[in-house]
Design a protein around this motif. Structure first.
Motif, PDB file in Angstrom:
ATOM      1  N   VAL A  64      -5.298  11.538  -7.106  1.00 12.14           N
ATOM      2  CA  VAL A  64      -6.485  10.658  -6.474  1.00 12.14           C
ATOM      3  C   VAL A  64      -7.733  11.503  -6.858  1.00 12.14           C
ATOM      4  O   VAL A  64      -7.801  12.750  -6.321  1.00 12.14           O
ATOM      5  N   ALA A  65      -8.816  10.918  -7.562  1.00 14.11           N
ATOM      6  CA  ALA A  65      -9.828  11.575  -7.506  1.00 14.11           C
ATOM      7  C   ALA A  65     -11.275  10.856  -7.405  1.00 14.11           C
ATOM      8  O   ALA A  65     -11.066   9.580  -7.502  1.00 14.11           O
ATOM      9  N   VAL A  66     -12.181  11.503  -6.940  1.00  8.20           N
ATOM     10  CA  VAL A  66     -13.336  10.923  -6.396  1.00  8.20           C
ATOM     11  C   VAL A  66     -14.557  11.624  -7.037  1.00  8.20           C
ATOM     12  O   VAL A  66     -14.803  12.485  -6.991  1.00  8.20           O
ATOM     13  N   SER A  67     -15.511  10.421  -7.655  1.00  6.96           N
ATOM     14  CA  SER A  67     -16.709  10.853  -8.287  1.00  6.96           C
ATOM     15  C   SER A  67     -17.515   9.915  -8.213  1.00  6.96           C
ATOM     16  O   SER A  67     -17.497   8.577  -8.526  1.00  6.96           O
ATOM     17  N   GLY A  69     -18.652   8.293  -5.423  1.00 14.03           N
ATOM     18  CA  GLY A  69     -18.272   7.102  -4.567  1.00 14.03           C
ATOM     19  C   GLY A  69     -17.262   6.115  -5.199  1.00 14.03           C
ATOM     20  O   GLY A  69     -16.833   5.234  -4.629  1.00 14.03           O
ATOM     21  N   VAL A  70     -16.554   6.658  -6.380  1.00 12.52           N
ATOM     22  CA  VAL A  70     -15.528   5.826  -7.135  1.00 12.52           C
ATOM     23  C   VAL A  70     -14.382   6.388  -6.984  1.00 12.52           C
ATOM     24  O   VAL A  70     -14.250   7.583  -7.197  1.00 12.52           O
ATOM     25  N   VAL A  71     -13.462   5.891  -6.623  1.00 14.00           N
ATOM     26  CA  VAL A  71     -12.001   6.285  -6.508  1.00 14.00           C
ATOM     27  C   VAL A  71     -11.122   5.930  -7.780  1.00 14.00           C
ATOM     28  O   VAL A  71     -10.784   4.909  -8.014  1.00 14.00           O
ATOM     29  N   GLN A  72     -10.542   7.016  -8.477  1.00 12.69           N
ATOM     30  CA  GLN A  72      -9.590   7.081  -9.385  1.00 12.69           C
ATOM     31  C   GLN A  72      -8.271   7.155  -9.003  1.00 12.69           C
ATOM     32  O   GLN A  72      -7.881   8.183  -8.369  1.00 12.69           O
ATOM     33  N   VAL A  73      -7.470   6.486  -8.983  1.00 16.48           N
ATOM     34  CA  VAL A  73      -5.841   6.679  -8.551  1.00 16.48           C
ATOM     35  C   VAL A  73      -5.073   6.274  -9.888  1.00 16.48           C
ATOM     36  O   VAL A  73      -4.942   5.466 -10.123  1.00 16.48           O
ATOM     37  N   THR A  74      -4.220   7.630 -10.069  1.00 15.88           N
ATOM     38  CA  THR A  74      -3.201   7.498 -11.120  1.00 15.88           C
ATOM     39  C   THR A  74      -1.824   7.494 -10.773  1.00 15.88           C
ATOM     40  O   THR A  74      -1.428   8.602  -9.976  1.00 15.88           O
ATOM     41  N   GLY A  75      -1.304   6.090 -10.429  1.00 24.54           N
ATOM     42  CA  GLY A  75       0.222   6.170 -10.030  1.00 24.54           C
ATOM     43  C   GLY A  75       1.070   6.069 -10.804  1.00 24.54           C
ATOM     44  O   GLY A  75       1.001   6.327 -12.040  1.00 24.54           O
ATOM     45  N   GLY A  76       2.263   5.692 -10.118  1.00 24.83           N
ATOM     46  CA  GLY A  76       3.429   5.604 -10.797  1.00 24.83           C
ATOM     47  C   GLY A  76       4.864   6.157  -9.841  1.00 24.83           C
ATOM     48  O   GLY A  76       4.602   5.688  -8.836  1.00 24.83           O
ATOM     49  N   ALA A  77       5.905   6.763 -10.150  1.00 28.23           N
ATOM     50  CA  ALA A  77       6.923   6.836  -9.278  1.00 28.23           C
ATOM     51  C   ALA A  77       6.459   8.070  -8.502  1.00 28.23           C
ATOM     52  O   ALA A  77       5.890   9.188  -9.079  1.00 28.23           O
ATOM     53  N   LEU A  78       6.428   7.955  -7.196  1.00 26.97           N
ATOM     54  CA  LEU A  78       6.423   9.042  -6.133  1.00 26.97           C
ATOM     55  C   LEU A  78       7.212   9.915  -6.193  1.00 26.97           C
ATOM     56  O   LEU A  78       8.365   9.503  -6.552  1.00 26.97           O
ATOM     57  N   SER A  79       6.978  10.966  -5.315  1.00 23.64           N
ATOM     58  CA  SER A  79       8.268  12.000  -5.564  1.00 23.64           C
ATOM     59  C   SER A  79       8.003  12.690  -3.801  1.00 23.64           C
ATOM     60  O   SER A  79       7.068  12.294  -3.204  1.00 23.64           O
ATOM     61  N   ALA A  80       9.096  12.927  -3.547  1.00 26.94           N
ATOM     62  CA  ALA A  80       9.336  13.334  -1.982  1.00 26.94           C
ATOM     63  C   ALA A  80       8.305  14.586  -1.474  1.00 26.94           C
ATOM     64  O   ALA A  80       8.100  15.441  -2.485  1.00 26.94           O
TER      65      ALA A  80
END
Length: 408
Positions: A64-67, A69-80
């Motif tokens: 999750v990156a913010v620049s 006022g815009v949020v960029q989310v790079t998702g996929g398989a989450l980990s515990a």
């Protein structure tokens, strides 16, 4: 420290654009984190509740990156991992089902206030879906997946967030998810919002069922917060004059835009346009009897407005808000009584009888909506102060500055 509210000296004539919707921001953040690849969110809310969600997703492996006022989310398989949901009910109730997707043990916890809020219904549903859950029905809770999904039941009368969280996790369960409600659903528009956000990321909900599938990355624009808008629309009703909310119109995903129609029943003039809502009032209001089960986050706003009506106002259908950040029924009645207003608790809401508030330093109970709603009294009468004004940082850090700007 307390925050004094300065009464307005002339009728309002203002246009306001509240910050982004908390409810949509947290749904979009989670869907983006579950989609493989980068998503872009514009108009997002930056407040304690949404930063809690950003932190939770980062703790589970999303980027999750913010620049600007815009949020960029790079998702996929989450980990515990271990998640601190802070004071955020939406974060905790959405992350718990997401944790059930992960092959590992995830612990979700929060502040003492959040630990006092109920989680049993969603945890029971996750057990039915095949996850291993360690909890007494409250936080902290440990969830070990992956959950297979299938048929689950959940109550609807405590919080719609339980259902929304399950639906968002459902498509990534092996068997999908089919949810049956065991009690009537409260805050129905919030579930419709969940379905709309999921659709923007490529997942369709049919009734309360989702088939196995995957999210797709998206660029998503978040509209202003309709619950926050209620305070400014309420200000027009209380102080008289006109307030236009920019960015919320007839196509809004948020049920709380219907608060304007409640003000219309009290005698205000309301104009719904494609990109705005305008409320205009002479300050002369009539009391009403209204069911606010679907727009309960605006019930405290209405309580403040009702103080200045010409007859009692009865609010029904909101008994479940006793389990929010505080007992919102009891807190409203207690604080208005301290200000000399005749208010009573009912089984499913409250009754407010009009009067003139005396100078009062209102207690907030660590509840941002108490602070924002009780402040409206100070727009019309002197001597109103808000204790612990910093609690508004949960959803609207700049609230008091924006409220003061209404006066010019």
């Amino acid at each position: 420290m307390s925050q004094p509210v300065t009464p307005l000296t002339q009728p309002l004539d203002a246009t306001v654009r509240p910050p982004g919707s908390k409810s949509i921001t947290n749904r979009a953040l989670l869907c983006a984190a579950l989609a493989p690849g980068p998503s872009t969110l514009t108009g997002a809310l930056f407040a304690d509740d949404t930063r809690a969600m950003m932190g939770a997703l980062s703790a589970l492996g999303a980027e999750v990156a913010v620049s600007d006022g815009v949020v960029q989310v790079t998702g996929g398989a989450l980990s515990a991992g271990t998640v601190d949901a802070r004071q955020s009910g939406t974060t905790s109730r959405f992350i718990l089902p997401a944790a059930a997707l992960i092959a590992g043990r995830t612990v979700v916890d929060g502040t003492p206030q959040l630990r006092a809020r109920p989680f049993g219904p969603v945890l029971d549903a996750l057990r039915q879906a095949g996850a291993v859950v360690e909890s007494s029905g409250f936080l902290p809770a440990a969830v070990t997946g992956p959950a297979a999904g299938g048929e689950v039941t959940v109550s609807g009368h405590i919080s719609s967030q339980f259902l929304s969280g399950l639906l968002m996790a459902g498509p990534l369960m092996r068997d999908g998810l089919r949810v049956t409600l065991t009690s009537p659903l409260v805050s129905v528009p919030y579930v419709e919002m969940t379905k709309a956000v999921m659709a923007a990321f490529g997942v369709t909900v049919s009734d309360l069922s989702v088939e196995p599938g995957s999210y797709v990355p998206a660029t998503y624009a978040i509209e202003p917060d309709a619950s926050a808008a209620s305070y400014f629309l309420g200000a027009a009703a209380v102080a008289g004059g006109r307030v236009t909310i920019d960015g919320l119109g007839t196509g809004s995903l948020q049920g709380d835009v219907a608060f304007a129609d409640v003000l219309a029943r009290m005698g205000a003039s309301v104009i719904h346009a494609a990109g705005s809502i305008t409320v205009e009032s002479s300050g002369s209001l009539r009391g009403i009897d209204v069911d606010m089960a679907d727009i309960s986050d605006t019930a405290q706003t209405l309580a403040a407005v009702a103080v200045f009506a010409d007859s009692p106002t009865r609010v029904r259908g909101i008994g479940f808000i006793r389990g929010k950040e505080t007992d919102r029924v009891g807190a409203v009645v207690t604080e208005l009584r301290r200000a000399g207003i005749d208010a009573t608790e009912d089984d499913d809401g409250f009754t407010i009888r009009p009067g003139t508030p005396r100078p009062t330093r209102f207690a907030m109970y660590e509840d941002h909506r108490m602070a924002m709603s009780m402040a409206l009294l100070g727009l019309r009468v002197p001597g109103i102060e808000i204790a612990d004004p910093g609690c508004v940082a949960k959803t609207y850090p700049e609230y008091f500055a924006d409220l003061a700007a209404l006066g010019g």
